[in-house]
Write a protein that holds these residues in place. Sequence first.
Motif, PDB file in Angstrom:
ATOM      1  N   ILE A  77      -7.560  -0.269  -8.868  1.00 15.73           N
ATOM      2  CA  ILE A  77      -7.059   0.972  -8.267  1.00 15.73           C
ATOM      3  C   ILE A  77      -7.835   1.313  -7.002  1.00 15.73           C
ATOM      4  O   ILE A  77      -7.278   1.776  -6.005  1.00 15.73           O
ATOM      5  CB  ILE A  77      -7.157   2.121  -9.297  1.00 15.73           C
ATOM      6  N   SER A  78      -9.149   1.062  -7.033  1.00 13.64           N
ATOM      7  CA  SER A  78     -10.004   1.409  -5.894  1.00 13.64           C
ATOM      8  C   SER A  78      -9.627   0.647  -4.630  1.00 13.64           C
ATOM      9  O   SER A  78      -9.981   1.052  -3.518  1.00 13.64           O
ATOM     10  CB  SER A  78     -11.467   1.127  -6.249  1.00 13.64           C
ATOM     11  N   GLU A  79      -8.927  -0.479  -4.795  1.00 16.31           N
ATOM     12  CA  GLU A  79      -8.576  -1.314  -3.645  1.00 16.31           C
ATOM     13  C   GLU A  79      -7.343  -0.798  -2.898  1.00 16.31           C
ATOM     14  O   GLU A  79      -6.966  -1.345  -1.868  1.00 16.31           O
ATOM     15  CB  GLU A  79      -8.352  -2.756  -4.132  1.00 16.31           C
ATOM     16  N   ASN A  80      -6.738   0.259  -3.422  1.00 15.47           N
ATOM     17  CA  ASN A  80      -5.536   0.837  -2.836  1.00 15.47           C
ATOM     18  C   ASN A  80      -5.935   1.910  -1.809  1.00 15.47           C
ATOM     19  O   ASN A  80      -6.375   2.997  -2.169  1.00 15.47           O
ATOM     20  CB  ASN A  80      -4.676   1.454  -3.955  1.00 15.47           C
ATOM     21  N   ASP A  81      -5.780   1.593  -0.526  1.00 17.29           N
ATOM     22  CA  ASP A  81      -6.177   2.530   0.532  1.00 17.29           C
ATOM     23  C   ASP A  81      -5.379   3.828   0.490  1.00 17.29           C
ATOM     24  O   ASP A  81      -5.869   4.886   0.890  1.00 17.29           O
ATOM     25  CB  ASP A  81      -5.999   1.880   1.905  1.00 17.29           C
ATOM     26  N   THR A  82      -4.153   3.760  -0.032  1.00 17.59           N
ATOM     27  CA  THR A  82      -3.311   4.959  -0.097  1.00 17.59           C
ATOM     28  C   THR A  82      -3.924   6.011  -1.006  1.00 17.59           C
ATOM     29  O   THR A  82      -3.832   7.217  -0.744  1.00 17.59           O
ATOM     30  CB  THR A  82      -1.894   4.591  -0.588  1.00 17.59           C
ATOM     31  N   ILE A  83      -4.580   5.568  -2.096  1.00 19.63           N
ATOM     32  CA  ILE A  83      -5.209   6.520  -3.014  1.00 19.63           C
ATOM     33  C   ILE A  83      -6.401   7.192  -2.344  1.00 19.63           C
ATOM     34  O   ILE A  83      -6.627   8.398  -2.494  1.00 19.63           O
ATOM     35  CB  ILE A  83      -5.627   5.806  -4.311  1.00 19.63           C
ATOM     36  N   ALA A  84      -7.178   6.410  -1.581  1.00 16.11           N
ATOM     37  CA  ALA A  84      -8.300   6.993  -0.844  1.00 16.11           C
ATOM     38  C   ALA A  84      -7.805   8.049   0.141  1.00 16.11           C
ATOM     39  O   ALA A  84      -8.390   9.128   0.279  1.00 16.11           O
ATOM     40  CB  ALA A  84      -9.072   5.897  -0.122  1.00 16.11           C
ATOM     41  N   LYS A  85      -6.692   7.772   0.820  1.00 13.60           N
ATOM     42  CA  LYS A  85      -6.120   8.732   1.767  1.00 13.60           C
ATOM     43  C   LYS A  85      -5.629   9.984   1.043  1.00 13.60           C
ATOM     44  O   LYS A  85      -5.746  11.106   1.555  1.00 13.60           O
ATOM     45  CB  LYS A  85      -4.975   8.080   2.539  1.00 13.60           C
ATOM     46  N   LEU A  86      -5.071   9.799  -0.157  1.00 16.62           N
ATOM     47  CA  LEU A  86      -4.609  10.934  -0.950  1.00 16.62           C
ATOM     48  C   LEU A  86      -5.775  11.853  -1.298  1.00 16.62           C
ATOM     49  O   LEU A  86      -5.671  13.084  -1.184  1.00 16.62           O
ATOM     50  CB  LEU A  86      -3.929  10.432  -2.225  1.00 16.62           C
ATOM     51  N   CYS A  87      -6.892  11.263  -1.718  1.00 18.42           N
ATOM     52  CA  CYS A  87      -8.078  12.058  -2.056  1.00 18.42           C
ATOM     53  C   CYS A  87      -8.555  12.840  -0.833  1.00 18.42           C
ATOM     54  O   CYS A  87      -8.879  14.034  -0.934  1.00 18.42           O
ATOM     55  CB  CYS A  87      -9.200  11.154  -2.561  1.00 18.42           C
ATOM     56  N   ALA A  88      -8.611  12.185   0.311  1.00 20.47           N
ATOM     57  CA  ALA A  88      -9.059  12.849   1.535  1.00 20.47           C
ATOM     58  C   ALA A  88      -8.121  13.991   1.921  1.00 20.47           C
ATOM     59  O   ALA A  88      -8.564  15.058   2.341  1.00 20.47           O
ATOM     60  CB  ALA A  88      -9.155  11.828   2.668  1.00 20.47           C
ATOM     61  N   GLU A  89      -6.823  13.774   1.733  1.00 16.40           N
ATOM     62  CA  GLU A  89      -5.821  14.785   2.079  1.00 16.40           C
ATOM     63  C   GLU A  89      -5.962  16.026   1.196  1.00 16.40           C
ATOM     64  O   GLU A  89      -5.867  17.164   1.675  1.00 16.40           O
ATOM     65  CB  GLU A  89      -4.427  14.183   1.905  1.00 16.40           C
ATOM     66  N   ILE A  90      -6.225  15.808  -0.086  1.00 11.96           N
ATOM     67  CA  ILE A  90      -6.354  16.923  -1.031  1.00 11.96           C
ATOM     68  C   ILE A  90      -7.718  17.611  -0.903  1.00 11.96           C
ATOM     69  O   ILE A  90      -7.886  18.766  -1.282  1.00 11.96           O
ATOM     70  CB  ILE A  90      -6.134  16.412  -2.476  1.00 11.96           C
ATOM     71  N   GLY A  91      -8.691  16.900  -0.338  1.00 15.13           N
ATOM     72  CA  GLY A  91     -10.035  17.453  -0.228  1.00 15.13           C
ATOM     73  C   GLY A  91     -10.891  17.145  -1.432  1.00 15.13           C
ATOM     74  O   GLY A  91     -11.831  17.892  -1.740  1.00 15.13           O
ATOM     75  N   CYS A  92     -10.570  16.057  -2.132  1.00 17.44           N
ATOM     76  CA  CYS A  92     -11.329  15.647  -3.316  1.00 17.44           C
ATOM     77  C   CYS A  92     -12.280  14.522  -2.915  1.00 17.44           C
ATOM     78  O   CYS A  92     -11.854  13.496  -2.372  1.00 17.44           O
ATOM     79  CB  CYS A  92     -10.377  15.171  -4.411  1.00 17.44           C
ATOM     80  N   ARG A  93     -13.557  14.714  -3.156  1.00 21.25           N
ATOM     81  CA  ARG A  93     -14.512  13.638  -2.882  1.00 21.25           C
ATOM     82  C   ARG A  93     -14.130  12.406  -3.696  1.00 21.25           C
ATOM     83  O   ARG A  93     -13.610  12.523  -4.804  1.00 21.25           O
ATOM     84  CB  ARG A  93     -15.924  14.063  -3.276  1.00 21.25           C
ATOM     85  N   TYR A  94     -14.433  11.231  -3.164  1.00 20.78           N
ATOM     86  CA  TYR A  94     -14.127  10.018  -3.921  1.00 20.78           C
ATOM     87  C   TYR A  94     -15.132   8.928  -3.586  1.00 20.78           C
ATOM     88  O   TYR A  94     -15.722   8.909  -2.500  1.00 20.78           O
ATOM     89  CB  TYR A  94     -12.705   9.518  -3.611  1.00 20.78           C
TER      90      TYR A  94
END
Length: 341
Positions: free
Chosen positions: A131-148
């Motif tokens: 899951i961590s290899e999915n850049d879209t999820i990282a962008k989602l976290c950044a968009e919501i303001g959730c540290r990751y």
Amino acid sequence: MKSSGQTTINDVARIAGVSKKTVSRVINRSPLLNDDTRRRVEDVIAELAYIPNPQARALALRRNFLIGLVHDNPNAQMVMNVQQGILEALHGTEFELVVRPVDRGSATMLVDLRHFLERQRLFGLVLLPPISENDTIAKLCAEIGCRYVRMGSAPLDDDDHMVASNDCEAVRGATEYLIAQGHRRIGLIAGPHGFRSARERRLGFEQALADAGIALPRSMIADGNYTFESGLTAAERLLDLMPRPTAIFACNDEMAAGVMHAARQRGLDIPKDLSIVGFDDTPVAAHVWPPLTTVRWPIASMARSAALKLTAGLDGEDIVEEPSLFLSTLIRRASVAAPSH
């Protein structure tokens, strides 16, 4: 004296003669305090029977004191080791761990994950491979303001958002060890398609053989999915080859245990007839017989660092730099010997 329900962090700071920030550091067991200050604040906390109110602080931060762990991984032992590392980092703090399995093959995974993050208002998120290899999820976290923080077998992000291991180099070293023992027919049980760890480990294996001038027929590679059963099935295929391999590298310990089982069913002696190397150094590696030579993957330390990265800087604390790269090491046990033929 006020009751614990009325006592605030400001009261503790005033009576102890320190800042609110210092009290917060004591509560969160920060290493950035000298012993005298820590004891003085702890004495005041005890005297006032002060109990931190995470709900009130969460309201002020607009985040709950929850660290999420999101994974889609078939290796239960790996997930347990990650949980252990995160819980070590959170011990004695206000934070709790929430574990969320997901299905990376689901068409609604991203939508479901967004709803989960928005509903739980997580303080931060640890993402396991793949899951961590999915850049879209990282962008989602950044968009919501959730540290990751993304965990991986190779660098995936900047240092603040990643902890990684050196799987390719570690497996290359393990394979070189087999070659140094005299092995030339070495089989590989690869990890699941779509996993960066599987790709990195296979690459390290192939590099070691290429450097030694050893050909790698496609027949010497069998697919697995990080489970005991897949290791057993893959080993049966490799051991049917003529001539069969004198050594097998399995991309994790669960599959290596499956190789041992398949070899024993055929009456093969380990390591005289077949040498075996795994990856992870999970408890199974030391419990099987003979004990398994394997690459120690510092997954719990990686997870601990990931959680500390997420919780760093709370209440204006100075950030203590956590490492982003963790080196795996070969643990030599009794499952490897020179080939007998």
